[in-house]
Scaffold this motif. Structure first.
Motif, PDB file in Angstrom:
ATOM      1  N   ASP A 217     -26.429 -33.889  18.520  1.00 51.30           N
ATOM      2  CA  ASP A 217     -26.230 -32.554  18.942  1.00 51.30           C
ATOM      3  C   ASP A 217     -24.913 -33.019  19.438  1.00 51.30           C
ATOM      4  OD1 ASP A 217     -25.799 -29.675  18.930  1.00 51.30           O
ATOM      5  OD2 ASP A 217     -28.058 -29.618  20.466  1.00 51.30           O
TER       6      ASP A 217
ATOM      7  N   THR B 253     -23.207 -29.469  21.034  1.00 50.56           N
ATOM      8  CA  THR B 253     -23.240 -28.382  21.522  1.00 50.56           C
ATOM      9  C   THR B 253     -22.437 -28.658  22.975  1.00 50.56           C
ATOM     10  OG1 THR B 253     -25.030 -28.009  19.663  1.00 50.56           O
ATOM     11  CG2 THR B 253     -23.926 -26.529  22.179  1.00 50.56           C
TER      12      THR B 253
ATOM     13  N   SER C 277     -17.087 -21.136  18.598  1.00 53.24           N
ATOM     14  CA  SER C 277     -18.337 -21.061  17.816  1.00 53.24           C
ATOM     15  C   SER C 277     -18.939 -22.634  17.371  1.00 53.24           C
ATOM     16  CB  SER C 277     -17.746 -19.942  16.454  1.00 53.24           C
ATOM     17  OG  SER C 277     -17.481 -18.571  16.873  1.00 53.24           O
ATOM     18  N   VAL C 278     -18.370 -23.377  16.809  1.00 53.02           N
ATOM     19  CA  VAL C 278     -18.909 -24.480  16.513  1.00 53.02           C
ATOM     20  C   VAL C 278     -19.405 -25.453  17.732  1.00 53.02           C
ATOM     21  CG1 VAL C 278     -18.343 -26.470  15.175  1.00 53.02           C
ATOM     22  CG2 VAL C 278     -17.661 -24.251  14.199  1.00 53.02           C
ATOM     23  N   MET C 279     -18.312 -25.337  19.097  1.00 55.25           N
ATOM     24  CA  MET C 279     -19.144 -26.148  19.861  1.00 55.25           C
ATOM     25  C   MET C 279     -19.618 -26.396  20.899  1.00 55.25           C
ATOM     26  SD  MET C 279     -17.599 -28.576  18.007  1.00 55.25           S
ATOM     27  CE  MET C 279     -17.789 -30.076  19.422  1.00 55.25           C
TER      28      MET C 279
ATOM     29  N   ASP D 187     -21.960 -23.355  23.090  1.00 60.61           N
ATOM     30  CA  ASP D 187     -23.538 -22.610  22.796  1.00 60.61           C
ATOM     31  C   ASP D 187     -23.033 -21.376  23.239  1.00 60.61           C
ATOM     32  OD1 ASP D 187     -26.414 -23.269  23.888  1.00 60.61           O
ATOM     33  OD2 ASP D 187     -26.414 -21.964  24.854  1.00 60.61           O
ATOM     34  N   LYS D 188     -24.355 -20.777  22.621  1.00 61.46           N
ATOM     35  CA  LYS D 188     -24.201 -19.116  22.181  1.00 61.46           C
ATOM     36  C   LYS D 188     -24.185 -18.652  23.891  1.00 61.46           C
ATOM     37  CE  LYS D 188     -25.742 -15.146  20.476  1.00 61.46           C
ATOM     38  NZ  LYS D 188     -25.604 -14.356  21.533  1.00 61.46           N
TER      39      LYS D 188
ATOM     40  N   ARG E 100     -20.617 -16.223  14.395  1.00 57.05           N
ATOM     41  CA  ARG E 100     -21.752 -16.101  13.669  1.00 57.05           C
ATOM     42  C   ARG E 100     -22.157 -14.730  13.316  1.00 57.05           C
ATOM     43  NH1 ARG E 100     -25.387 -20.674  16.909  1.00 57.05           N
ATOM     44  NH2 ARG E 100     -24.280 -19.457  18.504  1.00 57.05           N
TER      45      ARG E 100
ATOM     46  N   VAL F  13     -20.110 -21.800   9.309  1.00 55.99           N
ATOM     47  CA  VAL F  13     -20.667 -22.314  10.384  1.00 55.99           C
ATOM     48  C   VAL F  13     -21.250 -22.925  10.400  1.00 55.99           C
ATOM     49  CG1 VAL F  13     -20.939 -21.111  12.372  1.00 55.99           C
ATOM     50  CG2 VAL F  13     -19.640 -19.747  11.114  1.00 55.99           C
ATOM     51  N   GLU F  14     -22.664 -22.704   9.999  1.00 56.39           N
ATOM     52  CA  GLU F  14     -24.223 -23.802  10.414  1.00 56.39           C
ATOM     53  C   GLU F  14     -23.905 -25.420  10.077  1.00 56.39           C
ATOM     54  OE1 GLU F  14     -26.232 -22.217  12.137  1.00 56.39           O
ATOM     55  OE2 GLU F  14     -25.323 -20.739  12.178  1.00 56.39           O
TER      56      GLU F  14
ATOM     57  N   ARG G 129     -21.993 -26.845  12.396  1.00 57.50           N
ATOM     58  CA  ARG G 129     -22.764 -26.730  14.068  1.00 57.50           C
ATOM     59  C   ARG G 129     -23.417 -28.022  13.707  1.00 57.50           C
ATOM     60  NH1 ARG G 129     -22.265 -23.247  18.356  1.00 57.50           N
ATOM     61  NH2 ARG G 129     -24.589 -23.991  18.773  1.00 57.50           N
TER      62      ARG G 129
ATOM     63  N   ASN H 257     -21.899 -30.812  14.931  1.00 53.22           N
ATOM     64  CA  ASN H 257     -20.582 -30.213  15.876  1.00 53.22           C
ATOM     65  C   ASN H 257     -20.128 -31.450  17.317  1.00 53.22           C
ATOM     66  OD1 ASN H 257     -23.045 -30.445  17.202  1.00 53.22           O
ATOM     67  ND2 ASN H 257     -22.601 -28.231  17.714  1.00 53.22           N
TER      68      ASN H 257
END
Length: 438
Positions: free
Chosen positions: A136, A138, A197-199, A201-202, A214, A234-235, A238, A241
């Protein structure tokens, strides 16, 4: 006291005189430089664009005054030594004290519209799952938001702000194109997400006050007709990523990032994508892209990108029609060895052209696709070459071609509108897409 005032007046008068003289000398020197027509550049390495050409002389343009306005624009845009002046300005800004992890202000602060949350979510179906869990990548570290580019860990991330009016206009435009052409073509819509948006965290995105792409993509696709093929990438990106999906110094995705978007397109179309292992990667190190050009950040300069290309298996030959209307033979993947550090993204499909085309002799089923794209499409188009006999693509900013013309002239069956997220919520871009959709 009168003597002191008299001396002060003389000193002030001398200073004013020196200032006037210096200002006059600057005007004379700059005026002389402006006369050096042979030294005027045609392109800008710093801004990565073709500069304004000298306007054509016509009776109509003389009559309405537009010729002289265009001359003014040409004069300012092609001023000799402009690159040095821009670089000098950036050098001064770079010494204001910003160092290390930083937010670089690219303009006025933006406020995002709230994304409606009552829309039905469109969940992508992805059957290209990794054989084993992947790392991951992120990024969860929080940062201070001051502008449009977030720089941390020697990498830059653009921030996205949702504009509902633009999103609604874009969705309505796609619906109109589908309604007008649904009996002739299969229409696909792909939104290319920004690296944030891909790299990121929200929680990082929320902390900086920008929008979650997203949610934007879900909202956009929910407004579109059910018959439109929505390619939600997107998913899948991710999931991967931790890989090299986006450039650190540039706003584009890499060709590897575009590959994972291509996987999702193939799933939506019902065809199996080529295995990445079938292609041979070629590396071009030293790339310094748009984020570096705009910030001159030492953190980015010390961590340049490597452009990695994958040449199609069927053919590397293509042609394009330039803005001058002339046809030229070119290559889908170009050897950019020795090119300027800022120009290495030009390895893909000859850059942004009004109309480009490929014939793959290894496919003989008459299949043809048209891609209406922005610059993100440059790294995406090469993956389509091994899926179709004919691939055509237009840059929506420069083309005068329409879908009706392409379908009639080239027997196009599939049309892919590929747009970066800002263009997906831009009323201006929607107007150009609408013109193409005629």
């Amino acid at each position: 006291m009168p003597v002191l005032k008299s001396k002060r007046k003389k000193v002030n008068g001398l200073v004013r005189g020196i200032k006037v003289l210096a200002f006059g000398l600057v005007l004379v020197v700059m005026g002389f430089i402006g006369l050096l027509w042979f030294a005027r550049p045609d392109t800008s390495e710093v801004e990565k664009r073709t500069l304004t050409p000298f306007p054509a002389v016509t009776l109509a343009s003389f009559w309405d005054g537009s010729f002289f306005k265009e001359v003014d624009t040409w004069y300012a845009d092609t001023f000799p030594l402009r690159e040095g002046l821009i670089s000098g300005s950036d050098w001064l800004k770079n010494h204001y004290g910003l160092r290390g992890d930083q937010i670089v202000t690219m303009g006025a602060a933006q406020v995002a519209d709230e994304i409606p949350t009552d829309a039905e979510k469109v969940k992508p179906e992805i059957d290209i799952t990794p054989a084993e869990p992947l790392e991951d990548g992120t990024i969860t570290e929080l940062g201070e938001m001051q502008g449009g580019i977030y720089i941390t860990n020697n990498s830059a991330y653009g921030l996205y702000y949702f504009v509902q009016s633009g999103a609604d206009t874009m969705a309505a435009t796609m619906n109109k194109i589908y309604a007008d052409h649904k009996d002739e073509i299969d229409l696909y819509v792909m939104v290319a997400p920004m690296s944030s948006s891909v790299m990121l965290d929200k929680s990082v995105i929320d902390d900086m006050g920008c929008s979650d792409e997203r949610e934007t993509i879900n909202y956009l696709f929910d407004q579109m007709d059910e018959g439109i093929h929505k390619v939600n990438v997107v998913e899948n990106m991710r999931i991967h990523n931790a890989e090299y999906l986006y450039f650190r110094t540039d706003h584009h995705w890499t060709q590897l990032g575009a590959y994972y978007a291509y996987q999702v397109f193939c799933k939506e179309k019902g065809i199996y994508p080529k295995d990445l292992k079938e292609y041979t990667p070629v590396e071009y190190p030293g790339f310094l892209g748009t984020y570096y050009a705009n910030t001159k950040s030492p953190a980015l300069a010390g961590n340049p990108d490597t452009v990695v290309t994958y040449t199609p298996l069927g053919t590397n030959d293509m042609g394009y029609i330039g803005q001058d209307g002339q046809y030229r033979d070119w290559t889908i993947i170009t050897d950019v060895t020795g090119w300027a550090a800022s120009g290495l993204y030009g390895a893909f499909v000859g850059g942004d052209r009004p109309l480009s085309m490929v014939h793959n002799p290894n496919v003989t089923d008459g299949s043809a696709v048209m891609v209406v794209k922005d610059s993100y499409g440059n790294a995406f188009v090469p993956w389509l070459v091994d899926q179709y006999e004919y691939v055509y693509w237009v840059d929506y900013r420069y083309t005068s071609n329409t879908i009706s013309q392409m379908v009639e002239e080239y027997n196009v069956q599939d049309v892919i509108f590929e747009m970066q997220s800002y263009n997906s919520t831009s009323a201006k871009a929607a107007a150009r897409y609408a013109a193409i959709g005629l």
